[in-house]
Design an enzyme around this catalytic site. Structure first.
Site, PDB file in Angstrom:
ATOM      1  N   HIS A  25       0.876  -1.128  -0.064  1.00 48.95           N
ATOM      2  CA  HIS A  25       0.108  -0.134  -0.143  1.00 48.95           C
ATOM      3  C   HIS A  25       0.928   1.220   0.025  1.00 48.95           C
ATOM      4  O   HIS A  25       0.407   2.211  -0.461  1.00 48.95           O
ATOM      5  CB  HIS A  25      -1.172  -0.186   1.159  1.00 48.95           C
ATOM      6  CG  HIS A  25      -2.056  -0.967   0.841  1.00 48.95           C
ATOM      7  ND1 HIS A  25      -2.174  -2.303   1.315  1.00 48.95           N
ATOM      8  CD2 HIS A  25      -3.174  -0.872   0.223  1.00 48.95           C
ATOM      9  CE1 HIS A  25      -3.025  -3.021   0.711  1.00 48.95           C
ATOM     10  NE2 HIS A  25      -4.011  -2.072   0.142  1.00 48.95           N
ATOM     11  N   CYS A  72      -9.869  -2.869 -10.442  1.00 50.05           N
ATOM     12  CA  CYS A  72      -9.183  -1.862  -9.561  1.00 50.05           C
ATOM     13  C   CYS A  72      -7.939  -1.908  -9.068  1.00 50.05           C
ATOM     14  O   CYS A  72      -7.399  -1.146  -8.311  1.00 50.05           O
ATOM     15  CB  CYS A  72     -10.189  -1.338  -8.672  1.00 50.05           C
ATOM     16  SG  CYS A  72     -10.597  -2.560  -7.394  1.00 50.05           S
TER      17      CYS A  72
HETATM   18  C1  PEP Z   1      -6.499  -5.095  -4.698  1.00 50.32           C
HETATM   19  O1  PEP Z   1      -6.215  -5.880  -3.700  1.00 50.32           O
HETATM   20  O2  PEP Z   1      -6.188  -5.192  -5.797  1.00 50.32           O
HETATM   21  C2  PEP Z   1      -7.119  -3.949  -4.363  1.00 50.32           C
HETATM   22  C3  PEP Z   1      -7.487  -2.804  -5.319  1.00 50.32           C
HETATM   23  O3  PEP Z   1      -7.229  -3.617  -3.037  1.00 50.32           O
HETATM   24  P1  PEP Z   1      -6.107  -3.059  -2.129  1.00 50.32           P
HETATM   25  O4  PEP Z   1      -5.085  -2.888  -3.246  1.00 50.32           O
HETATM   26  O5  PEP Z   1      -6.695  -1.814  -1.418  1.00 50.32           O
HETATM   27  O6  PEP Z   1      -6.192  -4.149  -1.058  1.00 50.32           O
END
Ligand code: PEP
Ligand code: MG
Length: 590
Positions: A204, A520
């Site tokens: 993240h 996403c």
């Molecule tokens: C993912 O896991 O691809 C996602 C979009 O969610 P996050 O990156 O917030 O876990």
């Protein structure tokens, strides 16, 4: 990371993983463990054992961090690795010393004070002892003791202090580790670039630096020893390089490169006004991923037609309490208003894993956080948390079109439970009276980011109004590779045939059920992946605003038959390297 080691005046080129593109040059601002305001309070006698246990848990956490750093240091050049390794080993020794723990335990038990204050008192006393020594070398150890103490206290506090408060404008942040909570505090107007010792490409922190448009390189081992406050530093997010104290010639080369990139970005702006469609006019929906309210402007600037993923967890970070329904409602309402009628997909809280919200304290601390009480599992285990958020979303949804997205879904039953709760929340809000509520519930969708969800996509499509594929976690869980760990970063591959099959299967299931499906995860923002995803049937993409124009440009250069052919070729491959090569080469290969 130490800032007072021997000066090294020569240029040093360090390599890591470029996680956010762009070039940044500026003075180094080294984030240390210092700068904490240590809380002090009295304990009631019944809390003493708990406090001592909390202190021991912090020791274990600190030792783990130091071991991870030591492992990283092993890849440093000969000599330096030994020097840093010894230092870190000494730190570990200090943390686990029986003198420190006995004294802190005594302070907690007899002085009835909290662990942070007890640690601070002991650290002060040990450091003073060292500082008073005649021997210069030993006297300097006082600093090491304070460094270790600050790390221990920070782990006890489980909360990020704002380490960037005094960062000078245009600086390059150099840190051992950047947490998602840290990135939420970064002001891109003041910080030019970021480099850290730890961190993987799809963690993240990486996602956040991309969202902020900050050139960043993570997993740079030698940062531990190499830099000092104020050194001129270049961060090359393209090549994954960090250059300490660049020579005049290197500076000129990078200034020219930065100017060229700026011209390319400028040229890309003309794409903004062009239709978002393939060369043969198939319309494609391009949306933005938002982390914080401040990203709304970037989404507009990039021409996003909506928000495909609003990560709400950042409203829960950098605080010790939970946001109330009212506070969540106001935050969401403001974002919805600012999006001026464009649809927004609000994801319910996804904490756990590497995204730990301190306000939830030990509730989300798991043996294996990525597989533990995370996201909707936590929401269903702590229904008040979920209900409060659903109530806030429902109330905010009268200000614009909203969809509700549930993270980490692994079963049909979870979606049924969430829908049931949503209906109950709606009833309760009606009973409360005096509130404006929508006539119908907003669409409820599932993140498809666990292999089980992808493989159950047909069944899930019967209980979901839409799907959003989270390729980041889908890759992590399919390949069993931690998305935020630089040591396994080379193995993290969203283009692994197994991951692509799950994506293909999910898209096909959504088409069969006639429900919308988007991606996403980070691959949606990779222009090189556009042909493949289009060819697999994807028509909705959501990504960091900074990726939107490059992806749009790529889409505008592809016809749908080309994309379908390309996807068929890729899906015939069983070798991940072959797939990677095909994606790198793009349609040129055909
Ligand atoms: C993912 O896991 O691809 C996602 C979009 O969610 P996050 O990156 O917030 O876990
Ligand atoms: Mg995810």
């Amino acid at each position: 990371m130490k800032s007072e080691k021997k000066p090294r005046l020569k240029e040093e080129i360090l390599t890591g993983i470029g996680v956010s593109t762009g070039i940044a040059m500026g003075p180094a601002y080294i984030i240390t463990q210092r700068g904490l305001t240590v809380p002090e309070y009295n304990l009631v006698p019944e809390k003493i054992d708990e406090e001592i246990a909390r202190f021991h848990a912090a020791i274990v956490k600190t030792q783990k961090q130091l071991s991870a750093l030591k492992q990283k240091a092993a890849s440093l050049p000969d000599g330096v690795d030994e020097e840093i390794g010894l230092l870190l080993e000494a730190y570990k020794g200090m943390v686990s010393s029986s003198r420190l723990s006995a004294a802190v335990e005594k302070s907690i038990a007899e002085g009835k004070i909290n662990a942070e204050a007890a640690v601070q008192k002991q650290i002060d006393s040990i450091a003073e002892g060292f500082a008073a020594m005649k021997d210069d070398y030993l006297a300097a150890r006082a600093d090491d003791v304070r460094e270790v103490g600050a790390r221990l206290i920070r782990n006890l506090m489980q909360q990020s202090y704002n380490p960037f408060a005094d960062a000078p404008e245009g600086c390059i942040l150099l840190a051992e580790d950047i947490t998602p909570a840290d990135t939420a505090l970064m002001d891109p107007a003041r910080i030019a670039g970021v480099a850290a010792v730890l961190g993987g490409p799809e963690g993240h922190a990486a996602i956040m630096t991309r969202a902020l448009g900050l050139p960043s390189v993570l997993g740079v081992s030698a940062l531990v020893s190499g830099a000092q406050h104020g050194d001129l530093v270049i961060v090359d997010g393209h090549e994954g390089k960090v250059i300490l104290r660049p020579t005049a010639a290197t500076q000129t080369r990078y200034k020219n490169l930065a100017a060229r990139l700026a011209r390319e970005t400028e040229k890309l702006q003309s794409v903004r006004a062009q239709p978002s469609a393939t060369l043969d006019s198939v319309p494609i929906t391009l949306m933005a991923n938002l982390e914080l309210e401040r990203d709304v402007d970037a989404a507009f600037k990039a021409g996003a037609v909506g928000v495909g993923l609003l990560r709400t967890e950042f409203s829960f970070m950098n605080r010790t309490d939970l946001p109330s329904e009212e506070e969540q409602f106001e935050t969401l309402r403001d974002i919805i208003r600012r999006m001026k009628g464009k649809p927004i997909t609000i994801r319910t809280l996804d904490v756990g894993g590497e995204k730990l919200a301190s306000a939830l304290g030990d509730d989300v601390a798991c043996v294996n956080p990525a597989l533990g009480l995370r996201a909707i599992r936590l929401g269903l285990a702590e229904p008040k948390l979920l209900d409060t958020q659903l109530a806030a979303i429902l109330r905010a949804s009268v200000f614009g079109p909203v969809r509700v997205l549930i993270p980490m879904v692994s079963s049909v039953d979870q979606m049924r439970q969430v829908r049931e709760r949503f209906l109950q929340v709606e009833k309760r809000l009606h009973r409360r009276g005096g509130l404006k509520l929508p006539d119908v519930l907003p669409p409820l969708g599932a993140m498809i980011e666990i292999p089980a969800a992808a493989l159950s996509a047909d069944a899930l499509s019967k209980v979901c109004d839409f799907f959003a594929i989270g390729s980041n976690d889908l890759t992590q869980y399919t390949l069993a590779i931690d998305r935020g760990d630089d040591r396994v970063a080379p193995l993290f591959n969203a283009y692994h045939p197994a991951v692509l099959r799950l994506i293909q299967f999910t898209i096909a299931a959504a088409w069969r059920a006639n429900i919308p499906v988007s991606v996403c995860g980070e691959i949606a923002g990779d222009p090189k992946a556009a042909a493949l995803l289009l060819g697999l049937g994807l028509r909705e993409f959501s990504m960091s605003p900074s990726r939107l124009l490059p992806v749009k440009q790529a889409i505008r250069n592809i016809t749908m038959p080309q994309a379908v052919d390309f996807a068929q070729d890729v899906m015939r491959q069983s070798d991940e390297d072959e797939v990677r090569t095909m994606i790198e080469q793009g349609l040129k290969k055909k």
